[in-house]
Design an enzyme around this catalytic site. Sequence first.
Site, PDB file in Angstrom:
ATOM      1  N   SER A 154       0.827  -1.211   0.000  1.00 38.23           N
ATOM      2  CA  SER A 154       0.000   0.000   0.000  1.00 38.23           C
ATOM      3  C   SER A 154       0.855   1.251   0.000  1.00 38.23           C
ATOM      4  O   SER A 154       1.929   1.289   0.584  1.00 38.23           O
ATOM      5  CB  SER A 154      -0.919   0.019   1.217  1.00 38.23           C
ATOM      6  OG  SER A 154      -1.675   1.221   1.201  1.00 38.23           O
ATOM      7  N   LYS A 206      -4.584  -6.874   3.474  1.00 37.44           N
ATOM      8  CA  LYS A 206      -4.612  -5.748   2.528  1.00 37.44           C
ATOM      9  C   LYS A 206      -6.043  -5.468   2.055  1.00 37.44           C
ATOM     10  O   LYS A 206      -6.448  -4.327   1.868  1.00 37.44           O
ATOM     11  CB  LYS A 206      -3.693  -6.026   1.325  1.00 37.44           C
ATOM     12  CG  LYS A 206      -3.716  -4.929   0.245  1.00 37.44           C
ATOM     13  CD  LYS A 206      -3.258  -3.604   0.796  1.00 37.44           C
ATOM     14  CE  LYS A 206      -3.161  -2.427  -0.151  1.00 37.44           C
ATOM     15  NZ  LYS A 206      -3.807  -2.347  -1.391  1.00 37.44           N
ATOM     16  N   HIS A 221      -7.632  -3.580   4.784  1.00 36.71           N
ATOM     17  CA  HIS A 221      -7.035  -2.227   4.717  1.00 36.71           C
ATOM     18  C   HIS A 221      -7.823  -1.389   3.708  1.00 36.71           C
ATOM     19  O   HIS A 221      -8.196  -0.243   3.970  1.00 36.71           O
ATOM     20  CB  HIS A 221      -5.561  -2.347   4.315  1.00 36.71           C
ATOM     21  CG  HIS A 221      -4.939  -1.054   3.846  1.00 36.71           C
ATOM     22  ND1 HIS A 221      -5.196  -0.508   2.603  1.00 36.71           N
ATOM     23  CD2 HIS A 221      -4.084  -0.199   4.461  1.00 36.71           C
ATOM     24  CE1 HIS A 221      -4.535   0.621   2.469  1.00 36.71           C
ATOM     25  NE2 HIS A 221      -3.845   0.833   3.584  1.00 36.71           N
ATOM     26  N   ASN A 222      -8.075  -1.970   2.544  1.00 36.12           N
ATOM     27  CA  ASN A 222      -8.789  -1.230   1.509  1.00 36.12           C
ATOM     28  C   ASN A 222     -10.243  -0.970   1.895  1.00 36.12           C
ATOM     29  O   ASN A 222     -10.795   0.077   1.567  1.00 36.12           O
ATOM     30  CB  ASN A 222      -8.712  -1.972   0.176  1.00 36.12           C
ATOM     31  CG  ASN A 222      -7.369  -1.791  -0.499  1.00 36.12           C
ATOM     32  OD1 ASN A 222      -6.372  -1.491   0.162  1.00 36.12           O
ATOM     33  ND2 ASN A 222      -7.319  -1.965  -1.797  1.00 36.12           N
ATOM     34  N   GLU A 253     -10.073   1.876   4.014  1.00 42.82           N
ATOM     35  CA  GLU A 253      -9.788   3.021   3.109  1.00 42.82           C
ATOM     36  C   GLU A 253     -11.098   3.558   2.504  1.00 42.82           C
ATOM     37  O   GLU A 253     -11.335   4.763   2.491  1.00 42.82           O
ATOM     38  CB  GLU A 253      -8.832   2.516   2.025  1.00 42.82           C
ATOM     39  CG  GLU A 253      -8.492   3.470   0.910  1.00 42.82           C
ATOM     40  CD  GLU A 253      -7.612   2.772  -0.153  1.00 42.82           C
ATOM     41  OE1 GLU A 253      -6.526   2.272   0.180  1.00 42.82           O
ATOM     42  OE2 GLU A 253      -8.026   2.723  -1.330  1.00 42.82           O
TER      43      GLU A 253
HETATM   44  C1  6PG Z   1      -3.253   1.235  -1.654  1.00 39.34           C
HETATM   45  C2  6PG Z   1      -4.538   1.362  -2.426  1.00 39.34           C
HETATM   46  C3  6PG Z   1      -4.407   0.727  -3.762  1.00 39.34           C
HETATM   47  C4  6PG Z   1      -5.464   1.177  -4.755  1.00 39.34           C
HETATM   48  C5  6PG Z   1      -6.864   0.818  -4.362  1.00 39.34           C
HETATM   49  C6  6PG Z   1      -7.886   1.615  -5.138  1.00 39.34           C
HETATM   50  O1  6PG Z   1      -3.329   0.726  -0.551  1.00 39.34           O
HETATM   51  O2  6PG Z   1      -2.225   1.679  -2.146  1.00 39.34           O
HETATM   52  O3  6PG Z   1      -5.566   0.765  -1.721  1.00 39.34           O
HETATM   53  O4  6PG Z   1      -4.341  -0.661  -3.572  1.00 39.34           O
HETATM   54  O5  6PG Z   1      -5.372   2.549  -4.915  1.00 39.34           O
HETATM   55  O6  6PG Z   1      -7.031  -0.532  -4.633  1.00 39.34           O
HETATM   56  O7  6PG Z   1      -9.066   0.944  -4.992  1.00 39.34           O
HETATM   57  P1  6PG Z   1     -10.382   1.299  -5.775  1.00 39.34           P
HETATM   58  O8  6PG Z   1     -10.009   1.465  -7.230  1.00 39.34           O
HETATM   59  O9  6PG Z   1     -11.279   0.148  -5.542  1.00 39.34           O
HETATM   60  O10 6PG Z   1     -10.857   2.585  -5.172  1.00 39.34           O
END
Ligand code: 6PG
Length: 470
Positions: A130, A184, A187-188, A191
């Site tokens: 990430s 991860k 984590h997302n 996010e």
């Molecule tokens: C990270 C982000 C990366 C990516 C996302 C975007 O941790 O660096 O999460 O993995 O930017 O997957 O996700 P979406 O396209 O689903 O918003």
Amino acid sequence: MDKKYDFGLVGLGVMGRNFILNVADNGFTAFGNDLDKEKVDALIKEGGDTSKVNASTDNKVFLEALSKPRKIMLLVPAGKVVDIVIESLLPNLDEGDLIIDGGNSFYTDTDRRESYLAKKGINFFGAGVSGGAKGARRGPSIMPGGNKEAYQHVKPIFEAVAAKYQGEPCVTYLGPKSAGNYVKMVHNGIEYGLMQLTSEIYDVLKKGGDYTNDELHATFHKWNAGRLQSFLVEITSEIFEQEDDLGDGRLVDKILDKAKQKGTGKWTSQNAMDLGIPVPTIDVAVSMREISALKEERIKADELYDRPIVKHMNKGPLEKMTEEALYFSFIMTYAQGLHQLADASREYGYELDIAEIAKIWRAGCIIRAGLLADITEAFRADDSLPNLLLSPTFVKKVQGTVDSARELVAFGAINGIPLPGLSNSLTYFDAYTSSRLPLNLIQAQRDYFGSHTYERLDKEGIFHTEWEKE
Ligand code: 6PG
């Protein structure tokens, strides 16, 4: 080629190129591989010294160039491509080599690949990375899972390239099998929740307080210097300053309000449902991206219904309320995601240490935030904590901000400003902290129409009642 390189990387897109240059900056030699000759040439040029960074389109040359056991990271799109690359490498790999998938692969795919490759003596790791392109170059947070002994081969490289929080690397061995990809994924999910909440606060400040982009910039900038300090609050403040280079005004006002998604937030939600762990802030963050995609229908519906006229609030009280509500709901989002991780760890045998996960999220990753240092401490103090809300240090933080969340959610409801992330965070809190919920009635209804039975508060056992009066 006599000289053997320490680390191999397949997929020289922006992430791959940046990651491999980061490896080289940290004193390891690295060799890249991509089918695209332009990408190979670009890396060689940027690397500057082929004794440190080299690359080839030919995967035999690539594999020949690596020291054994080979440590090969894949930074290619998740899905079929990962399998295709594995198959293309397989004939020339040796027992004990390591393949590390650094993409956002679905965790069951990682389990499948791991057991397939284990039979051939190859170690397979799913390692979430990430921090975006910049993070890959300057120091990402890395979330590896797989065979613990094999991890030792790649540990020094990962620790060198990862982001550092007060000198500690933001990487650690997380657990067996797909533990890394699973962490991860969550984590997302977190996010998604934090991004949704930030966008709601933006909406309230704009509609309820008439904030200009300059004021929004200043407010988020100020918040980033306080307890809301985080990567997402920081970039939000910068976004409001960005001029539109294709026209007049600020860019943020010209961006189409349809949010795309690659699926990791949805997977988090879907899997939380399977586990039976509530993550309503994350769920609704996914739903809001879906609603946002229905732009044409939203425009038609907007014409059909009246909306309340927004009653403006004074900037001082509004700013205090929004800061507190955002802090409160950020806590709820981390609490939900970490609760899911704790449960998944039991269910899938990941042996996760939640304090260690919070620790490696303190820098480098997209959800890095000052709060994560407190979360790390909370789980270090009690590693069996089922939910962050049960941590004594968090009671104060939540108690001191929940009233603002209540006022803000009420303000949104009365004024027709959709605040689903905030309201789901508040409802989650109110429900999780209720010793008595009205679900006794649901049990009675289930037993009434389906003889599904119920338990009682005052007696042990399973009961059924003939509810219908003849
Ligand atoms: C990270 C982000 C990366 C990516 C996302 C975007 O941790 O660096 O999460 O993995 O930017 O997957 O996700 P979406 O396209 O689903 O918003």
